[in-house]
Design a protein around this motif. Sequence first.
Motif, PDB file in Angstrom:
ATOM      1  N   LEU A 107       0.834  -1.196   0.000  1.00 58.11           N
ATOM      2  CA  LEU A 107       0.000   0.000   0.000  1.00 58.11           C
ATOM      3  C   LEU A 107       0.874   1.254   0.000  1.00 58.11           C
ATOM      4  O   LEU A 107       2.028   1.217   0.438  1.00 58.11           O
ATOM      5  CB  LEU A 107      -0.905   0.021   1.233  1.00 58.11           C
ATOM      6  CG  LEU A 107      -1.847  -1.167   1.408  1.00 58.11           C
ATOM      7  CD1 LEU A 107      -2.643  -1.018   2.706  1.00 58.11           C
ATOM      8  CD2 LEU A 107      -2.782  -1.297   0.222  1.00 58.11           C
ATOM      9  N   TYR A 108       0.305   2.347  -0.458  1.00 59.66           N
ATOM     10  CA  TYR A 108       1.018   3.621  -0.410  1.00 59.66           C
ATOM     11  C   TYR A 108       1.225   4.066   1.033  1.00 59.66           C
ATOM     12  O   TYR A 108       2.286   4.552   1.398  1.00 59.66           O
ATOM     13  CB  TYR A 108       0.248   4.712  -1.170  1.00 59.66           C
ATOM     14  CG  TYR A 108       0.251   4.519  -2.662  1.00 59.66           C
ATOM     15  CD1 TYR A 108       1.423   4.673  -3.404  1.00 59.66           C
ATOM     16  CD2 TYR A 108      -0.917   4.201  -3.338  1.00 59.66           C
ATOM     17  CE1 TYR A 108       1.434   4.508  -4.775  1.00 59.66           C
ATOM     18  CE2 TYR A 108      -0.922   4.045  -4.717  1.00 59.66           C
ATOM     19  CZ  TYR A 108       0.251   4.194  -5.426  1.00 59.66           C
ATOM     20  OH  TYR A 108       0.253   4.033  -6.787  1.00 59.66           O
ATOM     21  N   LYS A 109       0.171   3.906   1.849  1.00 58.53           N
ATOM     22  CA  LYS A 109       0.235   4.314   3.256  1.00 58.53           C
ATOM     23  C   LYS A 109      -0.151   3.132   4.142  1.00 58.53           C
ATOM     24  O   LYS A 109      -0.972   2.300   3.760  1.00 58.53           O
ATOM     25  CB  LYS A 109      -0.739   5.469   3.522  1.00 58.53           C
ATOM     26  CG  LYS A 109      -0.375   6.761   2.838  1.00 58.53           C
ATOM     27  CD  LYS A 109      -1.248   7.910   3.308  1.00 58.53           C
ATOM     28  CE  LYS A 109      -2.627   7.795   2.690  1.00 58.53           C
ATOM     29  NZ  LYS A 109      -3.477   8.954   2.935  1.00 58.53           N
ATOM     30  N   ALA A 110       0.438   3.092   5.319  1.00 60.16           N
ATOM     31  CA  ALA A 110       0.162   2.002   6.258  1.00 60.16           C
ATOM     32  C   ALA A 110      -1.311   1.969   6.655  1.00 60.16           C
ATOM     33  O   ALA A 110      -1.948   2.999   6.832  1.00 60.16           O
ATOM     34  CB  ALA A 110       1.038   2.141   7.495  1.00 60.16           C
ATOM     35  N   LEU A 111      -1.814   0.748   6.802  1.00 58.27           N
ATOM     36  CA  LEU A 111      -3.165   0.501   7.265  1.00 58.27           C
ATOM     37  C   LEU A 111      -3.053  -0.365   8.513  1.00 58.27           C
ATOM     38  O   LEU A 111      -2.507  -1.471   8.446  1.00 58.27           O
ATOM     39  CB  LEU A 111      -3.971  -0.213   6.172  1.00 58.27           C
ATOM     40  CG  LEU A 111      -5.418  -0.553   6.485  1.00 58.27           C
ATOM     41  CD1 LEU A 111      -6.243   0.732   6.615  1.00 58.27           C
ATOM     42  CD2 LEU A 111      -6.003  -1.433   5.383  1.00 58.27           C
ATOM     43  N   ASN A 112      -3.489   0.148   9.638  1.00 56.79           N
ATOM     44  CA  ASN A 112      -3.336  -0.553  10.921  1.00 56.79           C
ATOM     45  C   ASN A 112      -1.881  -0.969  11.173  1.00 56.79           C
ATOM     46  O   ASN A 112      -1.606  -2.067  11.641  1.00 56.79           O
ATOM     47  CB  ASN A 112      -4.252  -1.777  10.996  1.00 56.79           C
ATOM     48  CG  ASN A 112      -5.707  -1.400  10.900  1.00 56.79           C
ATOM     49  OD1 ASN A 112      -6.117  -0.336  11.365  1.00 56.79           O
ATOM     50  ND2 ASN A 112      -6.497  -2.259  10.281  1.00 56.79           N
ATOM     51  N   GLY A 113      -0.966  -0.082  10.803  1.00 54.65           N
ATOM     52  CA  GLY A 113       0.457  -0.306  11.046  1.00 54.65           C
ATOM     53  C   GLY A 113       1.165  -1.177  10.023  1.00 54.65           C
ATOM     54  O   GLY A 113       2.345  -1.472  10.179  1.00 54.65           O
ATOM     55  N   HIS A 114       0.478  -1.575   8.952  1.00 54.32           N
ATOM     56  CA  HIS A 114       1.097  -2.444   7.939  1.00 54.32           C
ATOM     57  C   HIS A 114       0.926  -1.851   6.541  1.00 54.32           C
ATOM     58  O   HIS A 114      -0.139  -1.352   6.195  1.00 54.32           O
ATOM     59  CB  HIS A 114       0.460  -3.838   7.968  1.00 54.32           C
ATOM     60  CG  HIS A 114       0.620  -4.543   9.266  1.00 54.32           C
ATOM     61  ND1 HIS A 114       1.787  -5.159   9.640  1.00 54.32           N
ATOM     62  CD2 HIS A 114      -0.247  -4.717  10.294  1.00 54.32           C
ATOM     63  CE1 HIS A 114       1.632  -5.697  10.839  1.00 54.32           C
ATOM     64  NE2 HIS A 114       0.398  -5.435  11.264  1.00 54.32           N
ATOM     65  N   LYS A 115       1.991  -1.950   5.749  1.00 53.60           N
ATOM     66  CA  LYS A 115       1.939  -1.520   4.353  1.00 53.60           C
ATOM     67  C   LYS A 115       1.966  -2.709   3.399  1.00 53.60           C
ATOM     68  O   LYS A 115       1.636  -2.576   2.236  1.00 53.60           O
ATOM     69  CB  LYS A 115       3.116  -0.602   4.025  1.00 53.60           C
ATOM     70  CG  LYS A 115       2.961   0.798   4.564  1.00 53.60           C
ATOM     71  CD  LYS A 115       4.143   1.667   4.211  1.00 53.60           C
ATOM     72  CE  LYS A 115       4.031   2.158   2.794  1.00 53.60           C
ATOM     73  NZ  LYS A 115       5.087   3.119   2.442  1.00 53.60           N
ATOM     74  N   GLU A 116       2.399  -3.873   3.883  1.00 54.08           N
ATOM     75  CA  GLU A 116       2.538  -5.058   3.033  1.00 54.08           C
ATOM     76  C   GLU A 116       1.624  -6.166   3.523  1.00 54.08           C
ATOM     77  O   GLU A 116       1.519  -6.410   4.729  1.00 54.08           O
ATOM     78  CB  GLU A 116       3.991  -5.528   3.011  1.00 54.08           C
ATOM     79  CG  GLU A 116       4.925  -4.497   2.415  1.00 54.08           C
ATOM     80  CD  GLU A 116       6.361  -4.988   2.292  1.00 54.08           C
ATOM     81  OE1 GLU A 116       6.596  -6.208   2.394  1.00 54.08           O
ATOM     82  OE2 GLU A 116       7.239  -4.140   2.091  1.00 54.08           O
ATOM     83  N   PHE A 117       0.979  -6.841   2.560  1.00 53.35           N
ATOM     84  CA  PHE A 117       0.047  -7.908   2.880  1.00 53.35           C
ATOM     85  C   PHE A 117       0.279  -9.083   1.941  1.00 53.35           C
ATOM     86  O   PHE A 117       0.626  -8.894   0.772  1.00 53.35           O
ATOM     87  CB  PHE A 117      -1.401  -7.424   2.740  1.00 53.35           C
ATOM     88  CG  PHE A 117      -1.749  -6.314   3.683  1.00 53.35           C
ATOM     89  CD1 PHE A 117      -2.297  -6.594   4.924  1.00 53.35           C
ATOM     90  CD2 PHE A 117      -1.506  -4.992   3.353  1.00 53.35           C
ATOM     91  CE1 PHE A 117      -2.607  -5.576   5.816  1.00 53.35           C
ATOM     92  CE2 PHE A 117      -1.817  -3.961   4.229  1.00 53.35           C
ATOM     93  CZ  PHE A 117      -2.367  -4.259   5.458  1.00 53.35           C
ATOM     94  N   LEU A 118       0.057 -10.283   2.441  1.00 51.04           N
ATOM     95  CA  LEU A 118       0.151 -11.504   1.653  1.00 51.04           C
ATOM     96  C   LEU A 118      -1.150 -12.258   1.865  1.00 51.04           C
ATOM     97  O   LEU A 118      -1.568 -12.480   3.013  1.00 51.04           O
ATOM     98  CB  LEU A 118       1.337 -12.356   2.122  1.00 51.04           C
ATOM     99  CG  LEU A 118       1.543 -13.692   1.429  1.00 51.04           C
ATOM    100  CD1 LEU A 118       1.862 -13.485  -0.044  1.00 51.04           C
ATOM    101  CD2 LEU A 118       2.664 -14.472   2.098  1.00 51.04           C
TER     102      LEU A 118
END
Length: 154
Positions: A107-118
């Motif tokens: 993601l461009y900006k963190a969502l709930n403290g995370h920018k990367e998801f698998l």
Amino acid sequence: MANKDRIEKLVETLLVPILEENGVTLVDVEYVRELGHFYLRVYIDKEGGVTIKDCEHVSRALELVLDEKDPILDPYILEVSSPGLDRPLKKDKDFERSIGKDVEMKLYKALNGHKEFLGMLVSYNKTEVVLKIDNEERVFNRSDIALIRLSVVF
């Protein structure tokens, strides 16, 4: 329609019989300017992956058609290749092919403290992407996604 878009659409049309004849599918066409040179890039794929011979056959056939039709005014370099295992998902057809597969998303900006998801790609539409992460479906806005691609594990 910009010249870039016109050329990409035209090349896609010209490629149809060439792709059918060679048993490959079109992933993408790009007409870009980089470091003062124009590049016409064609990305192809097929079940089990493309070979150098596949790329060579498509390239030679496309060169003949482009030389005959001469639709591109500027000098350019033609490249035909596989998009690679870690190709980004850009178009709806990329997302469609990837439903049920594991993807990596940044993601461009963190969502709930995370920018990367698998997670596994469950669905998509024009505005949202749904991933199954740890047995829970999560919805992301497409406009928030910097990069999404197939997850490659070696």
